[in-house]
Design an enzyme around this catalytic site. Structure first.
Site, PDB file in Angstrom:
ATOM      1  N   HIS A  76     -17.057 -10.286  -4.056  1.00  0.00           N
ATOM      2  CA  HIS A  76     -16.342  -8.997  -4.027  1.00  0.00           C
ATOM      3  C   HIS A  76     -15.709  -8.656  -5.375  1.00  0.00           C
ATOM      4  O   HIS A  76     -15.003  -7.657  -5.483  1.00  0.00           O
ATOM      5  CB  HIS A  76     -15.275  -9.020  -2.928  1.00  0.00           C
ATOM      6  CG  HIS A  76     -15.886  -9.117  -1.570  1.00  0.00           C
ATOM      7  ND1 HIS A  76     -16.312  -8.025  -0.861  1.00  0.00           N
ATOM      8  CD2 HIS A  76     -16.202 -10.205  -0.814  1.00  0.00           C
ATOM      9  CE1 HIS A  76     -16.840  -8.419   0.289  1.00  0.00           C
ATOM     10  NE2 HIS A  76     -16.785  -9.740   0.335  1.00  0.00           N
ATOM     11  N   SER A  83     -12.483 -11.828   0.976  1.00  0.00           N
ATOM     12  CA  SER A  83     -13.252 -10.706   1.518  1.00  0.00           C
ATOM     13  C   SER A  83     -12.512  -9.895   2.581  1.00  0.00           C
ATOM     14  O   SER A  83     -12.760  -8.702   2.715  1.00  0.00           O
ATOM     15  CB  SER A  83     -14.575 -11.203   2.087  1.00  0.00           C
ATOM     16  OG  SER A  83     -14.341 -12.221   3.044  1.00  0.00           O
ATOM     17  N   LYS A 106     -23.192  -6.071  -2.608  1.00  0.00           N
ATOM     18  CA  LYS A 106     -21.957  -5.292  -2.510  1.00  0.00           C
ATOM     19  C   LYS A 106     -21.914  -4.253  -3.647  1.00  0.00           C
ATOM     20  O   LYS A 106     -22.593  -3.250  -3.538  1.00  0.00           O
ATOM     21  CB  LYS A 106     -20.778  -6.247  -2.471  1.00  0.00           C
ATOM     22  CG  LYS A 106     -21.029  -7.251  -1.314  1.00  0.00           C
ATOM     23  CD  LYS A 106     -19.933  -8.175  -1.018  1.00  0.00           C
ATOM     24  CE  LYS A 106     -20.385  -9.318  -0.105  1.00  0.00           C
ATOM     25  NZ  LYS A 106     -20.989  -8.938   1.164  1.00  0.00           N
TER      26      LYS A 106
END
Ligand code: PLP
Length: 410
Positions: free
Chosen positions: A225, A197, A256
């Site tokens: 991610h 990350s 995200k």
């Protein structure tokens, strides 16, 4: 007289009671390690690219909204429709009466997307990591975790009470050494982020899959991610490498690239069934509001179908990374929308971030304990909805104060 003495003593006790907090805070302040919560006054437009923070308009290069879906009209409409049908709150834990029908649909679609037997949705990515690890391992077990794994993984390991062995970042040889050394542990779990990350580089999954087989370990990966960003239909790194069936637990988030909120895992039926019975965050926290699940369902359709959006994100991230490298920035080794500009010193990183803000860019300073000491950085993130002109402008702004950075800003 007596009452004023009592009052004085009480006030003194109150002051004294928090003295240690103030002392510790001052220590952190001296090391440029305190954190402030800033208020975002507004998001300007539906691309998510511009925000207003305390009166200043800033280009947002610090969000995880990789595909720019957080302000997408389709997600908003789905959420509003769900509010009409289901109300604003889930009203209870998923195991009581909080699991509306939208959950069933989402879990079936997630399992199909990831080509796994089953899926389980949690209230957040943090809860998914903490809740899965603390349910799968306990005293007498051993967890082998990459040194740069996300804090929610670390917290899950601590909660589990299993032994915690941290292997050097992306170093399968060190992992093999630790596995061999602790092969007597009752159960062994290897856990890693797939996209790290704060660094934007990727895990060496083929090596980890090999070690899983060699040592009979469980393997869990965090695709927070990578979901929506990697893989032909945004499935993540496991699919991109064709390894999605070789991994015991694939975890991800909707906070995200999905532009919403929530966490999930995909795994075999046995694993999901067990976690639904044993995972404490799932049992003891209220389910996500139905509106969130509805927006996630819409986001999933877009993630799977809109390959152009993903390609645009990848092209823009590659361009910005290369441009910044050509300007002499240290941009890390990754190939993802996360671009770390490693500065090192905490104070210097903060000053650079403040200077960028004065120039109209939100580029937040990331400092320990989020990253190892001496590696403070500006973490830039690209969105598919940034325009090329915005990224060019940002690169030029970053470059224009680079000389100041080398010599120390301010
Ligand atoms: C790698 C990683 N895992 C898990 C999480 C936690 O996810 P969430 O924000 O959905 O709780 C994050 C988010 O910060 C993350 O970066």
């Amino acid at each position: 007289m007596k009452s004023s003495c009592v009052r004085f003593r009480k006030v003194f006790e109150m002051l004294d009671r928090y003295a240690w907090l103030d002392e510790d805070y001052e220590r952190l302040e001296k090391q440029a390690l305190t954190r402030q919560i800033r208020s975002v006054d507004a998001v300007l437009g539906d691309r998510g690219a511009w925000i207003r923070v305390e009166g200043k308009t800033l280009l947002n290069l610090s969000s995880n909204n990789y595909l720019g879906l957080a302000h997408d009209a389709r997600l908003k409409a789905a959420a509003m429709e769900a509010i009409e049908l289901w109300g604003t709150g889930a009203t209870a834990s998923r195991l009581v009466t909080g699991s509306c029908a939208l959950y069933t649909e989402l879990e079936q679609r997630l399992a199909a997307w990831k080509e796994r037997e089953a899926a389980l949705v949690f209230a957040s990515g943090y809860q998914a990591n903490a809740g899965v690890i603390s349910a799968l391992v306990g005293r007498g077990d051993a967890v082998f975790s990459d040194r740069l794994n996300h804090a929610s993984i670390v917290d899950g390991i601590v909660q589990s009470r299993a032994e915690h062995y941290r292997y050097r970042h992306n170093d399968p040889e060190h992992l093999a050494y630790l596995l061999e050394k602790h092969k007597g542990a009752r159960r062994k779990l290897i856990v890693t982020d797939t996209v790290f990350s704060m660094d934007g580089d990727t895990a060496l999954l083929p090596d980890l899959v090999g070690l899983r087989a060699r040592y009979g370990a469980l393997l869990m990966v965090d695709e927070a991610h990578a979901g929506g960003v990697l893989g032909e239909r945004g499935e993540g790194l496991c699919h991109a490498l064709g390894l999605h069936r070789e991994i015991d637990v694939i975890m991800g988030t909707f906070s995200k690239a999905f532009g919403a909120y929530g966490g999930y895992i995909c795994a075999d039926h046995s694993v999901v069934r067990y976690l639904a019975t044993k995972s404490r965050p799932l049992i003891y926290s209220t389910a996500l509001p139905p509106a969130v699940i509805a927006s996630v369902l819409t986001a999933l359709t877009i993630v799977m179908k809109d390959a152009e959006r993903r390609k645009s994100l990848q092209a823009k991230a590659k361009w910005l990374r290369e441009r910044l490298a050509s300007y002499g920035f240290s941009v890390g080794e990754g190939d993802t929308p996360i671009i770390p500009l490693i500065i090192g010193d905490n104070e210097k990183t903060l000053r650079y971030s403040r200077k960028l803000e004065e120039m109209g860019i939100a580029a937040v300073a990331i400092r320990p304990p989020t990253v190892p000491a001496g590696t403070s950085r500006i973490r830039l993130t690209v969105m598919a909805t940034h325009t090329w002109a915005e990224l060019e402008w940002a690169a030029d702004q970053l470059q224009s104060i680079r000389a100041d950075l080398e010599g120390g800003i301010g």
